[in-house]
Design an enzyme around this catalytic site. Structure first.
Site, PDB file in Angstrom:
ATOM      1  N   ASP A  67      17.144   2.609   2.922  1.00  4.58           N
ATOM      2  CA  ASP A  67      18.235   3.456   2.443  1.00  4.58           C
ATOM      3  C   ASP A  67      17.773   4.448   1.376  1.00  4.58           C
ATOM      4  O   ASP A  67      16.661   4.345   0.849  1.00  4.58           O
ATOM      5  CB  ASP A  67      19.377   2.576   1.905  1.00  4.58           C
ATOM      6  CG  ASP A  67      18.881   1.406   1.057  1.00  4.58           C
ATOM      7  OD1 ASP A  67      17.735   1.457   0.573  1.00  4.58           O
ATOM      8  OD2 ASP A  67      19.637   0.438   0.893  1.00  4.58           O
ATOM      9  N   ASN A 136      27.458  -8.811  -3.485  1.00  4.85           N
ATOM     10  CA  ASN A 136      28.639  -8.777  -2.615  1.00  4.85           C
ATOM     11  C   ASN A 136      28.278  -8.971  -1.140  1.00  4.85           C
ATOM     12  O   ASN A 136      29.116  -8.808  -0.261  1.00  4.85           O
ATOM     13  CB  ASN A 136      29.405  -7.464  -2.806  1.00  4.85           C
ATOM     14  CG  ASN A 136      28.595  -6.236  -2.401  1.00  4.85           C
ATOM     15  OD1 ASN A 136      27.467  -6.360  -1.916  1.00  4.85           O
ATOM     16  ND2 ASN A 136      29.158  -5.064  -2.601  1.00  4.85           N
ATOM     17  N   HIS A 138      25.925  -7.209   0.561  1.00  2.00           N
ATOM     18  CA  HIS A 138      25.440  -6.044   1.308  1.00  2.00           C
ATOM     19  C   HIS A 138      23.959  -6.181   1.622  1.00  2.00           C
ATOM     20  O   HIS A 138      23.201  -6.818   0.883  1.00  2.00           O
ATOM     21  CB  HIS A 138      25.759  -4.718   0.595  1.00  2.00           C
ATOM     22  CG  HIS A 138      24.929  -4.393  -0.604  1.00  2.00           C
ATOM     23  ND1 HIS A 138      25.474  -4.083  -1.833  1.00  2.00           N
ATOM     24  CD2 HIS A 138      23.589  -4.261  -0.781  1.00  2.00           C
ATOM     25  CE1 HIS A 138      24.507  -3.805  -2.691  1.00  2.00           C
ATOM     26  NE2 HIS A 138      23.355  -3.910  -2.082  1.00  2.00           N
ATOM     27  N   GLU A 143      27.855  -1.960   3.015  1.00  2.00           N
ATOM     28  CA  GLU A 143      28.754  -2.595   2.056  1.00  2.00           C
ATOM     29  C   GLU A 143      29.867  -3.353   2.789  1.00  2.00           C
ATOM     30  O   GLU A 143      30.233  -2.997   3.918  1.00  2.00           O
ATOM     31  CB  GLU A 143      29.395  -1.521   1.177  1.00  2.00           C
ATOM     32  CG  GLU A 143      28.413  -0.799   0.262  1.00  2.00           C
ATOM     33  CD  GLU A 143      28.178  -1.520  -1.059  1.00  2.00           C
ATOM     34  OE1 GLU A 143      28.083  -2.764  -1.057  1.00  2.00           O
ATOM     35  OE2 GLU A 143      28.058  -0.829  -2.077  1.00  2.00           O
TER      36      GLU A 143
HETATM   37  C1  GLP Z   1      20.481  -2.334  -3.659  1.00  2.00           C
HETATM   38  C2  GLP Z   1      19.796  -1.954  -2.324  1.00  2.00           C
HETATM   39  C3  GLP Z   1      19.592  -3.146  -1.445  1.00  2.00           C
HETATM   40  C4  GLP Z   1      19.084  -4.297  -2.321  1.00  2.00           C
HETATM   41  C5  GLP Z   1      20.190  -4.767  -3.201  1.00  2.00           C
HETATM   42  C6  GLP Z   1      19.812  -5.858  -4.176  1.00  2.00           C
HETATM   43  O1  GLP Z   1      21.628  -1.631  -3.915  1.00  2.00           O
HETATM   44  N1  GLP Z   1      20.419  -0.897  -1.580  1.00  2.00           N
HETATM   45  O2  GLP Z   1      18.710  -2.832  -0.388  1.00  2.00           O
HETATM   46  O3  GLP Z   1      18.661  -5.353  -1.523  1.00  2.00           O
HETATM   47  O4  GLP Z   1      20.877  -3.705  -3.809  1.00  2.00           O
HETATM   48  O5  GLP Z   1      19.133  -5.369  -5.284  1.00  2.00           O
HETATM   49  P1  GLP Z   1      18.376  -6.317  -6.313  1.00  2.00           P
HETATM   50  O6  GLP Z   1      17.157  -6.791  -5.624  1.00  2.00           O
HETATM   51  O7  GLP Z   1      18.051  -5.422  -7.474  1.00  2.00           O
HETATM   52  O8  GLP Z   1      19.319  -7.413  -6.656  1.00  2.00           O
END
Ligand code: GLP
Length: 240
Positions: A67, A136, A138, A143
């Site tokens: 992304d 959440n 995702h 989302e």
């Molecule tokens: C972000 C990314 C995801 C990621 C997630 C968790 O927003 N778009 O691909 O896996 O949130 O992030 P973190 O590893 O910092 O908890």
């Protein structure tokens, strides 16, 4: 889903780097899907260390990141492209032409998403998709909601997701873009193998729901239950 519990994040990073090395022995031209976020940082550090010591060769792989924020050029310091540059690409010896990213600054978002899907198909699909998970549920920027998207698409970010990304924008939630481009659920689920990584107590509930709860668009990661080859790596916090 197979679960692998490690005491520390360091243990996960080592296990994941071993897993990558094993996959590369079988398929040196591996097509690898990659996440951003705090969770994969230690793994990226371990990969960089092994590349530097000649223990890992990534010169034949192709990567596709999950992304990117809408409106940000690849050289914007808050972009996921720059995040990857800092944590992995600058140290991993992956040929730049084999690094693939959704362009957040593309003038035509639909065309950009279609281009990305074509590139993935032309590469023969994703062999190994590595995912983090949002609190959440995702994955990528898919989302929770009444509907999910199958393919790469424009996504509206929840406030919580923007808050957890604020660090990339000097701590300011307001500076985090409200929209992003993301691979879709089918793009992810058509990967041959999937690895999901979660660390820390704040992820424990969502990991449990993802593995044991019903499959629901309100928790996009629950769709991973439909895939035959998923490994979930957690530390004691997220596994507890
Ligand atoms: C972000 C990314 C995801 C990621 C997630 C968790 O927003 N778009 O691909 O896996 O949130 O992030 P973190 O590893 O910092 O908890």
């Amino acid at each position: 889903m197979r679960i692998h519990v490690h005491r520390t994040e360091r243990g996960i990073a080592t296990a994941l780097a071993d897993r990558l090395a094993d996959a590369l022995r079988v398929t040196p031209g591996l097509v690898l899907g990659l996440p951003t976020g705090r969770t994969p940082v230690q793994w990226y550090r371990e990969i960089a260390r092994r590349v530097e010591h000649g223990q890992l060769d990534l010169s034949r792989i192709t990567t596709f990141n999950l992304d990117e924020f809408i409106g940000l050029a690849p050289d914007h310091p808050g972009s996921y492209r720059q995040f990857m540059e800092r944590h992995l690409f600058a140290h991993a010896g992956i040929p730049p032409e084999r690094i693939n990213f959704l362009r957040g600054d593309a003038p035509d978002v639909e065309a950009e998403c279609a281009r990305y899907e074509c590139s993935i198909a032309e590469a023969g699909g994703i062999d190994l998709m590595v995912l983090g998970i949002g609190r959440n549920g995702h994955i990528g920027f898919n989302e929770p909601g009444a509907e999910l998207y199958a393919r790469s698409h424009r996504a509206t970010l929840t406030h919580d997701t923007r808050r957890s990304n604020a660090e990339l924008f000097g701590g300011s939630v307001d500076a985090v873009p409200r929209e992003a481009l993301s691979m879709g659920m089918a793009t992810i689920l058509q990967s041959r193998a999937i690895v999901l990584v979660a660390t820390g107590r704040s992820k424990a509930a969502v990991v449990q729901a993802m593995r044991r709860g019903r499959i629901t668009t309100q928790l996009p990661a629950s769709f991973l239950q439909l895939h035959a080859d998923v490994d979930v790596y957690v530390d004691d916090g997220a596994g507890g």
